[in-house]
Design a protein around this motif. Sequence first.
Motif, PDB file in Angstrom:
ATOM      1  N   SER A  44       0.768  -1.298   0.035  1.00 21.90           N
ATOM      2  CA  SER A  44       0.001  -0.199  -0.057  1.00 21.90           C
ATOM      3  C   SER A  44       0.927   1.310   0.043  1.00 21.90           C
ATOM      4  N   SER A  45       0.147   2.276  -0.124  1.00 15.32           N
ATOM      5  CA  SER A  45       0.757   3.620   0.086  1.00 15.32           C
ATOM      6  C   SER A  45       0.734   4.229   1.483  1.00 15.32           C
ATOM      7  N   LEU A  46       0.089   3.572   2.361  1.00 16.72           N
ATOM      8  CA  LEU A  46      -0.382   4.321   3.705  1.00 16.72           C
ATOM      9  C   LEU A  46       0.720   4.536   4.406  1.00 16.72           C
ATOM     10  N   PRO A  47       2.040   4.131   4.587  1.00 18.21           N
ATOM     11  CA  PRO A  47       3.115   4.476   5.124  1.00 18.21           C
ATOM     12  C   PRO A  47       3.813   5.647   4.493  1.00 18.21           C
ATOM     13  N   ASP A  48       3.531   5.719   3.231  1.00 16.64           N
ATOM     14  CA  ASP A  48       4.303   6.949   2.373  1.00 16.64           C
ATOM     15  C   ASP A  48       3.452   8.077   2.817  1.00 16.64           C
ATOM     16  N   ILE A  49       2.121   7.971   2.676  1.00 14.32           N
ATOM     17  CA  ILE A  49       1.413   8.949   3.067  1.00 14.32           C
ATOM     18  C   ILE A  49       1.573   9.645   4.516  1.00 14.32           C
TER      19      ILE A  49
ATOM     20  N   LEU B 260       5.216  11.410   2.039  1.00 15.28           N
ATOM     21  CA  LEU B 260       6.045  11.254   0.653  1.00 15.28           C
ATOM     22  C   LEU B 260       4.822  11.007  -0.491  1.00 15.28           C
ATOM     23  N   ASP B 261       5.088  11.704  -1.456  1.00 16.01           N
ATOM     24  CA  ASP B 261       4.106  11.736  -2.535  1.00 16.01           C
ATOM     25  C   ASP B 261       4.597  11.077  -3.554  1.00 16.01           C
TER      26      ASP B 261
ATOM     27  N   THR C 189       4.432   1.296  -4.453  1.00 16.34           N
ATOM     28  CA  THR C 189       3.879   1.090  -2.831  1.00 16.34           C
ATOM     29  C   THR C 189       4.936   0.322  -2.263  1.00 16.34           C
ATOM     30  N   ILE C 190       4.710   0.146  -1.016  1.00 20.93           N
ATOM     31  CA  ILE C 190       5.641  -0.457  -0.005  1.00 20.93           C
ATOM     32  C   ILE C 190       4.993  -1.678   0.538  1.00 20.93           C
TER      33      ILE C 190
ATOM     34  N   ILE D 200       8.050  -2.705   8.019  1.00 21.77           N
ATOM     35  CA  ILE D 200       8.450  -2.995   6.423  1.00 21.77           C
ATOM     36  C   ILE D 200       8.940  -4.220   6.422  1.00 21.77           C
ATOM     37  N   ALA D 201       8.320  -5.183   5.456  1.00 18.45           N
ATOM     38  CA  ALA D 201       8.918  -6.368   5.236  1.00 18.45           C
ATOM     39  C   ALA D 201       8.188  -7.124   4.161  1.00 18.45           C
TER      40      ALA D 201
END
Length: 147
Positions: free
Chosen positions: A56-61, A65-66, A72-73, A115-116
């Motif tokens: 998802s992009s949730l941790p970057d959001i 971070l854009d 995604t991560i 993160i994994a």
Amino acid sequence: VGAGAAMEGRGAAVACIRGVEGVRVGTRFWAAEEALVAPGFQTAAVAADGDMTLRSSLPDIARGLDWPAPYTIRTLCNGWTAQWEAVPGGPVSREARAAYARAVAEGDAERAPAIAGEAVGLIRAVEPAEAIVARMMREAQEALARW
């Protein structure tokens, strides 16, 4: 260089058979004693299996971070990811971002996702990097000799 799922020697051997000259090891070294990772996140990784991950992009959001949409991560699923998956736009408020940053700093694996990669389920313990490399090399050599 191959990347992805190189958590043990067998995976490295398969990559070599497919023509790579080496493998990039990510999540396995993330769970090494020398890694600059909070113990709470490493404990969560040891307890996890591969079905407990989410791209998802949730941790970057949450970090402000854009990244473009396709990037995604992968993280472990937890209460935080369950909460924010249901919220359109994710954790964009100042308070949500501050709470995320605190949880990361504290190594709170329930209020921030570790993160994994998907192969996280192959991690059985946090060990010294030297022991991880030695075992991976031995396992790869044994697998290649059998094949």
